[in-house]
Write a protein that holds these residues in place. Structure first.
Motif: not given
Length: 133
Positions: A117-131
């Motif tokens: 569930l915590l991964s939901l909070a960080t998923h957007r940040r991880l997506d920002r690392l992607l082109p």
């Protein structure tokens, strides 16, 4: 960073986490680090498996961008819960360890759920690392 690279890093980190858990489970009580006894055994399980849940969910969500997020979360919890059951079973072969503790496994599952569930909070940040596509 390409999606494939980030996914590889997350899967590698998950593999290292699993190896670390199995290594700790193979230690006898005398060999365990003193840090293992700073807090309750069940809290240790929740924290350790929350890390695994976060890694598994993050790896799945990055690897499968078109898949349903809920499906990734559920699958991550199932994978880490199954790993927790395997870990508890393997502990029965370690001298001085009981293993097979249902309450440890419940703490593992709870930790996996919290981490996923915590991964939901960080998923957007991880997506920002992607082109951008």
């Amino acid at each position: 960073m390409p999606r494939r690279t980030l996914a590889g890093v997350l899967w590698f980190a998950l593999t290292c986490w699993a190896g670390g858990i199995l290594w700790l489970s193979s230690l006898t009580p005398k060999e365990l680090p003193e840090l293992a006894f700073l807090v309750s055994d069940k809290i240790n399980h929740v924290i350790a498996f929350a890390v695994g849940g976060w890694l598994a969910a993050s790896a799945l969500l990055v690897s499968r961008p078109l898949a349903a997020i809920v499906g990734g979360i559920v699958l991550a919890v199932i994978i880490i819960a199954a790993f927790g059951a395997l870990d508890e079973s393997l502990q029965t072969f370690t001298p001085g360890r009981t293993g097979g503790d249902i309450y440890d496994w419940i703490a593992d599952v709870l930790g996996a759920l919290i981490g996923a569930l915590l991964s939901l909070a960080t998923h957007r940040r991880l997506d920002r690392l992607l082109p951008s596509p």
